[in-house]
Design an enzyme around this catalytic site. Structure first.
Site, PDB file in Angstrom:
ATOM      1  CB  SER A 108      11.989  -6.659  -9.463  1.00  0.00           C
ATOM      2  OG  SER A 108      11.859  -7.881 -10.140  1.00  0.00           O
TER       3      SER A 108
ATOM      4  CE1 TYR B  30       8.821  -7.107  -6.859  1.00  0.00           C
ATOM      5  CE2 TYR B  30       7.377  -6.931  -4.967  1.00  0.00           C
ATOM      6  CZ  TYR B  30       7.548  -7.082  -6.311  1.00  0.00           C
ATOM      7  OH  TYR B  30       6.462  -7.206  -7.128  1.00  0.00           O
TER       8      TYR B  30
ATOM      9  CG  ASN C   1       2.070   1.124   4.000  1.00  0.00           C
ATOM     10  OD1 ASN C   1       3.208   1.545   3.883  1.00  0.00           O
ATOM     11  ND2 ASN C   1       1.743  -0.096   3.663  1.00  0.00           N
ATOM     12  N   GLY C   2       0.352  -0.923   6.290  1.00  0.00           N
ATOM     13  CA  GLY C   2       0.925  -1.818   7.283  1.00  0.00           C
ATOM     14  C   GLY C   2      -0.039  -2.931   7.619  1.00  0.00           C
TER      15      GLY C   2
ATOM     16  N   GLY D 280       0.584  -0.875  -4.971  1.00  0.00           N
ATOM     17  CA  GLY D 280      -0.742  -1.488  -4.913  1.00  0.00           C
ATOM     18  C   GLY D 280      -1.649  -0.909  -5.974  1.00  0.00           C
TER      19      GLY D 280
ATOM     20  CB  CYS E 197      -0.959   0.108   1.178  1.00  0.00           C
ATOM     21  SG  CYS E 197      -2.103  -1.255   1.297  1.00  0.00           S
TER      22      CYS E 197
ATOM     23  CB  CYS F 113       6.413 -10.785   6.263  1.00  0.00           C
ATOM     24  SG  CYS F 113       6.413  -9.135   6.951  1.00  0.00           S
TER      25      CYS F 113
ATOM     26  CG  ASP G  33      13.463 -11.853 -10.165  1.00  0.00           C
ATOM     27  OD1 ASP G  33      13.395 -10.613 -10.032  1.00  0.00           O
ATOM     28  OD2 ASP G  33      12.462 -12.554 -10.382  1.00  0.00           O
TER      29      ASP G  33
HETATM   30  P1  AMP Z   1       7.093 -16.097  -7.181  1.00  0.00           P
HETATM   31  O1  AMP Z   1       8.394 -16.717  -6.736  1.00  0.00           O
HETATM   32  O2  AMP Z   1       6.586 -16.603  -8.464  1.00  0.00           O
HETATM   33  O3  AMP Z   1       6.056 -16.223  -6.093  1.00  0.00           O
HETATM   34  O4  AMP Z   1       7.306 -14.545  -7.412  1.00  0.00           O
HETATM   35  C1  AMP Z   1       8.455 -13.909  -7.066  1.00  0.00           C
HETATM   36  C2  AMP Z   1       8.487 -12.522  -7.657  1.00  0.00           C
HETATM   37  O5  AMP Z   1       7.396 -11.731  -7.193  1.00  0.00           O
HETATM   38  C3  AMP Z   1       9.741 -11.813  -7.204  1.00  0.00           C
HETATM   39  O6  AMP Z   1      10.761 -11.937  -8.150  1.00  0.00           O
HETATM   40  C4  AMP Z   1       9.325 -10.390  -7.026  1.00  0.00           C
HETATM   41  O7  AMP Z   1       9.574  -9.659  -8.205  1.00  0.00           O
HETATM   42  C5  AMP Z   1       7.858 -10.469  -6.740  1.00  0.00           C
HETATM   43  N1  AMP Z   1       7.573 -10.392  -5.286  1.00  0.00           N
HETATM   44  C6  AMP Z   1       8.284 -10.849  -4.262  1.00  0.00           C
HETATM   45  N2  AMP Z   1       7.667 -10.647  -3.079  1.00  0.00           N
HETATM   46  C7  AMP Z   1       6.541 -10.018  -3.336  1.00  0.00           C
HETATM   47  C8  AMP Z   1       5.456  -9.535  -2.536  1.00  0.00           C
HETATM   48  N3  AMP Z   1       5.428  -9.704  -1.212  1.00  0.00           N
HETATM   49  N4  AMP Z   1       4.449  -8.904  -3.165  1.00  0.00           N
HETATM   50  C9  AMP Z   1       4.459  -8.767  -4.480  1.00  0.00           C
HETATM   51  N5  AMP Z   1       5.421  -9.220  -5.281  1.00  0.00           N
HETATM   52  C10 AMP Z   1       6.456  -9.843  -4.737  1.00  0.00           C
END
Ligand code: AMP
Length: 451
Positions: A291, A247, A104-105, A28, A2, A390, A353
């Site tokens: 990313s 990220y 946010n949180g 978001g 958020c 988390c 990544d």
């Molecule tokens: P996956 O391993 O397919 O679940 O997706 C991993 C990718 O999602 C990562 O490379 C990030 O770019 C992105 N990502 C990681 N953590 C989050 C999160 N908490 N919320 C949204 N996207 C995330």
């Protein structure tokens, strides 16, 4: 995740809030909302809907959103559902008048607090933990809103940044650990801005003043004077979220004094240092866009291996992970990334990544690169293994869905089909962020420090 924003003392408050939300769309995109008010008419106006910032705010919306103060929110559902009822701000009338609130949180004791309120007769309209705070403020017997907010906050635990709009002021609060980012700036066109990320300041032409301190409440009530500061909570260690740097945040943001871009670059460098003695003969470093880009640049600079855009991203697709169902995420990965056959064919790649959560994205990427002719794919992850969910405002899935919690590193390598797989160590991450403070790293170390 958020994004939140507050604008105080500017005739274009709602428009500036919408621009700031546009800059923070990455935090978001399920829903967005703005409340505005001021000009001494003592009313609060709210417009909110599902969808992107660009779709929700138009001239009709700005006609409603009068006033010289505003608060805004981009929603990423960590608590509650993705229905429009769960869009923020939450706007309510109570004994002292009207308030509107953005958050946010994630509040870790939300269930207990909600149950107690329900037992006492409260009626809830949304699934959001944020609504707890409205009830606690409304039920307080204190005369001043500041005291009601303080009393309410004493009853909630968790990671939070709140901006609360009354009929004439904005109250800004960052939790005692400073988990989520929040900064204060001064608008060149007059008045103040508070936003989750400093990239919003760049767009609306605001000068960064400082980060909101952990446990601090700012009260914005004068367009020309520095906001009043009240230290509500003291004595907790400052523990900003490491995942913001890995990220969430935009690389052009500076969080608590540290450039997100530079920390990501450091993470890539650390991966390259760890690979120094590896027998792999890679031809190029390829980022997973967007990313993985800063970390891949760091890796390339440190190793001397050329950086190539071996994967091209379609920018008209949102973040993949952000979609609530697995089926949609699968389709979206394919829609979003396309390998550059002419660049990678027959080559050995270091692919970078930011993180592996469920493993869906990396599996698909490796498969795609191999189908496009890559000879070897060495996957490097610019964060440690995510092994714990988390509860501090990041939408990580349950432990059972976290691939690094259920498989060994070798099993993950096999599952994603890579020729080798390496992660950043927790120590590497600490080195990349700097040792001047601790961080919240629950996803990696399982240290749930909010008790
Ligand atoms: P996956 O391993 O397919 O679940 O997706 C991993 C990718 O999602 C990562 O490379 C990030 O770019 C992105 N990502 C990681 N953590 C989050 C999160 N908490 N919320 C949204 N996207 C995330």
């Amino acid at each position: 995740m958020c994004a939140i924003v507050g604008i105080y003392g500017n005739d274009n408050a709602a428009r500036l809030a919408s621009a700031a939300l546009f800059a923070m769309q990455h935090r978001g995109h399920e829903a967005t909302g703005i409340s505005s008010g001021g000009y001494n008419d003592k009313k609060i106006y709210t417009v909110k809907n599902r969808g992107y910032v660009r779709d929700v705010y138009n001239e009709a919306a700005f006609k409603i959103l009068q006033g010289d103060m505003a608060i805004g929110h981009n929603r990423y559902s960590t608590a509650g559902s993705d229905s429009v009822f769960d869009a923020q701000p939450i706007h309510a009338k109570y004994k002292l008048g009207e308030i509107s609130i953005v958050h946010n949180g994630n509040l870790v004791n939300k269930q207990e607090v909600r149950q107690k309120l329900i037992d006492d007769g409260a009626i809830f309209q949304t699934g959001m933990d944020t609504e707890n705070l409205i009830h606690l403020i409304a039920r307080s017997t204190k005369d001043r809103l500041t005291d009601r907010i303080t009393e309410a906050l004493e009853q909630v635990k968790g990671a939070y940044n709140f901006i609360i709009q009354s009929r004439s002021k904005l109250f800004v609060i960052r939790d005692q650990f400073g988990i989520r980012p929040l900064s204060l700036g001064r608008l060149k066109s007059g008045g103040w801005i508070v936003a989750s990320e400093t990239c919003a300041f760049d767009l609306v032409e605001a000068e960064f003043i400082r980060d909101v301190r952990p446990g601090e409440m700012l009260i914005l009530s004068d367009k020309d004077k520095e906001p009043e500061s009240i230290q509500l909570f003291t004595g907790s260690p400052f523990r900003p979220c490491a995942f913001e740097y890995i990220y969430f945040a935009r690389p052009d943001s500076v969080i608590d004094g540290k450039s997100v871009y530079r920390t990501r670059e450091n993470m890539g460098k650390a991966l390259a240092v760890n690979d120094k003695n590896s027998p792999i003969k890679a031809d190029m470093v390829v980022p997973v866009p967007d990313s993985g880009v800063p970390a891949a640049l760091g890796y390339a600079h440190e190793s001397g291996i050329p950086f190539e855009l071996g994967i091209i991203r379609n920018h008209y697709v949102g973040r993949t992970f952000i979609e609530p169902t697995q089926e949609m995420r699968n389709i979206k990965v394919k829609m979003k990334l396309n390998p550059m056959r002419s660049i990678i064919e027959g080559k050995s790649l270091i692919v970078i990544d930011d993180s592996i959560v469920r493993g869906t994205t990396s599996k698909r990427i490796v498969q795609m690169l191999k189908e496009a002719g890559a000879a070897e794919v060495h996957f490097r992850v610019a964060s440690p293994m995510i092994q714990h969910p988390c509860f501090y405002g990041i939408d990580t899935p349950t432990k059972a869905e976290l691939i690094n919690a259920t498989m060994t590193k070798e099993e993950v390598r096999e599952y994603i089909g890579a020729d080798s797989l390496e992660y950043l160590s927790i120590d590497n991450l600490k080195d990349s962020l700097g040792h001047d403070r601790e961080y919240s790293m629950v996803s990696f170390d399982g240290d749930y420090f909010i008790v």
